[in-house]
Design an enzyme around this catalytic site. Structure first.
Site, mmCIF file in Angstrom:
data_model
loop_
_atom_site.group_PDB
_atom_site.id
_atom_site.type_symbol
_atom_site.label_atom_id
_atom_site.label_comp_id
_atom_site.label_asym_id
_atom_site.label_seq_id
_atom_site.Cartn_x
_atom_site.Cartn_y
_atom_site.Cartn_z
ATOM 1 N N SER A 172 36.631 32.237 41.322
ATOM 2 C CA SER A 172 35.211 32.492 41.050
ATOM 3 C C SER A 172 34.928 33.423 39.883
ATOM 4 O O SER A 172 33.787 33.458 39.388
ATOM 5 C CB SER A 172 34.563 33.063 42.317
ATOM 6 O OG SER A 172 35.293 34.187 42.764
ATOM 7 N N THR A 173 35.908 34.208 39.452
ATOM 8 C CA THR A 173 35.690 35.131 38.323
ATOM 9 C C THR A 173 36.975 35.211 37.495
ATOM 10 O O THR A 173 38.006 34.662 37.885
ATOM 11 C CB THR A 173 35.352 36.570 38.828
ATOM 12 O OG1 THR A 173 36.404 37.012 39.691
ATOM 13 C CG2 THR A 173 34.040 36.634 39.581
ATOM 14 N N PHE B 102 40.290 35.251 35.297
ATOM 15 C CA PHE B 102 41.228 34.209 34.867
ATOM 16 C C PHE B 102 41.168 32.962 35.755
ATOM 17 O O PHE B 102 41.417 31.858 35.288
ATOM 18 C CB PHE B 102 42.656 34.761 34.862
ATOM 19 C CG PHE B 102 42.955 35.640 33.688
ATOM 20 C CD1 PHE B 102 42.944 35.119 32.398
ATOM 21 C CD2 PHE B 102 43.238 36.993 33.839
ATOM 22 C CE1 PHE B 102 43.219 35.914 31.293
ATOM 23 C CE2 PHE B 102 43.517 37.804 32.748
ATOM 24 C CZ PHE B 102 43.500 37.266 31.474
ATOM 25 N N TYR C 64 50.728 51.283 34.924
ATOM 26 C CA TYR C 64 50.731 49.846 35.195
ATOM 27 C C TYR C 64 52.151 49.327 35.483
ATOM 28 O O TYR C 64 52.559 49.239 36.632
ATOM 29 C CB TYR C 64 50.027 49.045 34.076
ATOM 30 C CG TYR C 64 49.634 47.680 34.604
ATOM 31 C CD1 TYR C 64 48.360 47.445 35.095
ATOM 32 C CD2 TYR C 64 50.568 46.659 34.716
ATOM 33 C CE1 TYR C 64 48.019 46.225 35.666
ATOM 34 C CE2 TYR C 64 50.242 45.437 35.283
ATOM 35 C CZ TYR C 64 48.976 45.223 35.748
ATOM 36 O OH TYR C 64 48.641 44.032 36.322
ATOM 37 N N LEU D 194 44.573 35.571 42.520
ATOM 38 C CA LEU D 194 43.868 36.562 43.347
ATOM 39 C C LEU D 194 44.042 37.957 42.781
ATOM 40 O O LEU D 194 45.105 38.303 42.287
ATOM 41 C CB LEU D 194 44.439 36.575 44.768
ATOM 42 C CG LEU D 194 44.182 35.391 45.680
ATOM 43 C CD1 LEU D 194 44.703 35.706 47.073
ATOM 44 C CD2 LEU D 194 42.707 35.054 45.733
ATOM 45 N N PHE E 36 36.487 34.808 47.548
ATOM 46 C CA PHE E 36 35.850 35.636 48.572
ATOM 47 C C PHE E 36 34.637 36.299 47.939
ATOM 48 O O PHE E 36 34.778 37.306 47.253
ATOM 49 C CB PHE E 36 36.853 36.680 49.064
ATOM 50 C CG PHE E 36 36.653 37.113 50.494
ATOM 51 C CD1 PHE E 36 35.642 36.571 51.279
ATOM 52 C CD2 PHE E 36 37.487 38.060 51.068
ATOM 53 C CE1 PHE E 36 35.474 36.963 52.596
ATOM 54 C CE2 PHE E 36 37.328 38.463 52.389
ATOM 55 C CZ PHE E 36 36.318 37.909 53.154
ATOM 56 N N GLU E 37 33.461 35.741 48.136
ATOM 57 C CA GLU E 37 32.258 36.241 47.467
ATOM 58 C C GLU E 37 31.118 36.371 48.467
ATOM 59 O O GLU E 37 31.113 35.716 49.517
ATOM 60 C CB GLU E 37 31.844 35.276 46.344
ATOM 61 C CG GLU E 37 32.898 35.087 45.263
ATOM 62 C CD GLU E 37 33.151 36.332 44.416
ATOM 63 O OE1 GLU E 37 32.327 37.265 44.449
ATOM 64 O OE2 GLU E 37 34.191 36.366 43.726
ATOM 65 N N LYS F 97 53.906 43.285 40.644
ATOM 66 C CA LYS F 97 54.090 42.215 39.648
ATOM 67 C C LYS F 97 55.562 41.794 39.567
ATOM 68 O O LYS F 97 55.861 40.613 39.398
ATOM 69 C CB LYS F 97 53.566 42.655 38.272
ATOM 70 C CG LYS F 97 52.040 42.762 38.200
ATOM 71 C CD LYS F 97 51.347 41.444 38.546
ATOM 72 C CE LYS F 97 49.845 41.490 38.388
ATOM 73 N NZ LYS F 97 49.170 40.331 39.017
#
Ligand code: NAI
Length: 401
Positions: free
Chosen positions: A50-51, A53, A236, A139, A74-75, A245
């Site tokens: 939904s947003t 990438f 990071y 996600l 999940f919105e 990651k």
């Protein structure tokens, strides 16, 4: 109602339905302007659609390759007097445009980490599409309730081993200051971050899709990672999120085993640092991004999420030739960000950056503008003083919310 931005820290509490639709429209136009992707995907599942990438991946597959898409996210739906979240409005706009173009597009709103949402998604795929030939895993979440143990894991954004002090920016106020972030105190915080943002849930999805016979012969799956410059390593890549990651990237070999008999393959793509709802929450990173944008725009090599995903699809995942991978087996679309000349200039500007010279030496204005764009604000052709209908339905979820 009249919807104006209401900002709290690094999030915007309101979203504008017409502005988010404009954002989606511009992304669709961009993908169309690049022409069709040769031998692109045809039936695609995007988890986190939904947003950011994930949305750009869905748009690239649909409008670059005429793919049928199922999107999971999940919105918060809109209700009278209560605007929905940006991802809700984005998806409504996407589905409307997809339907108009004659493309199949259906969406599922719920917790992708749960067994229930996986089951619903697989049922929908089986019923409508039979199988999918691409699964995008995009996600970004601060927490995950583990579907097998019921434990609620929360991720932390911290260095490991020693405290990290560096510059950061309050991108709304334009104030540069020093920030010290204390290291994680125990292994548990690291494990929790891995549980949320590592590869286990991606593996669960692929296993369950495969067991249900919902993956096509030759299926591909891709998840997204980030490396970035040395100056952000402590927070990071060498921090808790970096451990997650590492885990996500290591999951590729497990998935390749699972997909072997389908001649399927999995990839991690390392993407560029971009303004999204998730990245604006990471300390130090917004200052880096605003300097990076300045340098990349000056060199004419700046890309946003849609340019990145269109290039990932057309020049990497579906380029008709062997896919170029780095020494660790990853796809790199952060190649332009990591170019030596770009990084050298950013490092030089980093040393100089202060509150006083921020507007001059960085693209903080572009950063802020893009942040507001995520929520449908700051578009010139939208009148934010006018009444707008805040209740917008997603066609495929109509009547269910
Ligand atoms: P984003 O915040 O824009 O998108 C996150 C998506 O996940 C949304 O669709 C949201 O609805 C969905 N989501 C979150 N929790 C969910 C849940 N429990 N169930 C179902 N859906 C859920 O994030 P962004 O930045 O696009 O990140 C996507 C991936 O790209 C992440 O793995 C991130 O680490 C990676 N990435 C991000 C970079 C950046 O600079 N933004 C750079 C490189 C990689």
């Amino acid at each position: 109602m009249i919807i104006q931005p209401r900002v709290r820290g690094f999030i915007c509490l309101t979203s504008h339905p017409e502005g988010t639709a404009e954002n989606v429209k511009q992304q669709i136009e961009y993908v169309k302007s690049k022409g069709k992707i040769t031998d692109g995907p045809k039936k695609v599942l995007v988890i986190g659609a939904s947003t950011g990438f994930g949305l750009a991946s869905r748009i690239s597959a649909a409008f670059g390759s005429d793919a049928a898409t199922v999107g999971v996210f999940f919105e918060k739906p809109s209700a009278p007097g209560k605007p929905g979240t940006a991802g809700w409005y984005n998806t409504a706009a996407f589905e409307e445009q997809a339907i108009e173009a004659g493309l199949y597009a259906k969406s599922i709103n719920g917790d992708a980490f749960s067994d229930e949402i996986k089951k619903q998604t697989i049922q929908l795929i089986k019923q409508d599409l039979g199988q999918v030939d691409l699964v995008v895993y995009s996600l970004a979440s601060p927490r995950r309730t583990h579907p097998k143990t019921g434990v609620a894991h929360s991720s932390v954004l911290k260095p490991i081993g020693q405290a990290f002090t560096n510059k950061t920016v309050d991108f709304h106020a334009g104030v540069v200051s020093d920030i010290s972030i204390q290291p994680v105190e125990n292994q548990e915080d690291i494990n929790n971050t891995i549980a949320v943002m590592g590869g286990e849930d991606w593996k669960f999805w692929i296993e369950e899709l495969k067991n249900a016979g919902a993956l096509a012969e030759g299926v591909k799956t891709v998840a997204y990672s980030y490396i970035g410059p040395e100056l952000t390593y402590p927070i990071y890549r060498n921090g808790t999120i970096g451990k997650a990651k590492d885990d996500l990237e290591a999951t590729v070999s497990t998935l390749n085993e699972i997909l072997k008999d389908l001649n399927g393959i999995s990839y991690v793509s390392v993407n560029k640092a971009l303004v999204t709802q998730s990245s604006s929450a990471i300390p130090v990173v917004p200052l880096y991004i605003s300097l990076l944008y300045k340098v990349m725009k000056e060199k004419g090599i700046h890309e946003g999420t849609i340019e990145q995903m269109q290039r990932l699809f057309s020049e990497r995942l579906y380029n008709g030739a062997e896919i170029a991978l780095d020494e660790k087996g990853r796809i790199r679309v952060d190649d332009l960000e990591m170019r030596e000349d770009v990084q050298q200039e950013v490092a030089k500007l980093w040393e100089q950056a202060t509150t006083d010279n921020l507007e001059e030496i960085s693209d903080i204005i572009g950063y802020r503008n893009e942040f507001f764009h995520l929520f449908g604000f700051n578009f010139e052709n939208v009148n934010y003083d006018a009444d707008t209908n805040e209740v917008v339905e997603i066609p495929s979820i109509k009547g269910q919310s």
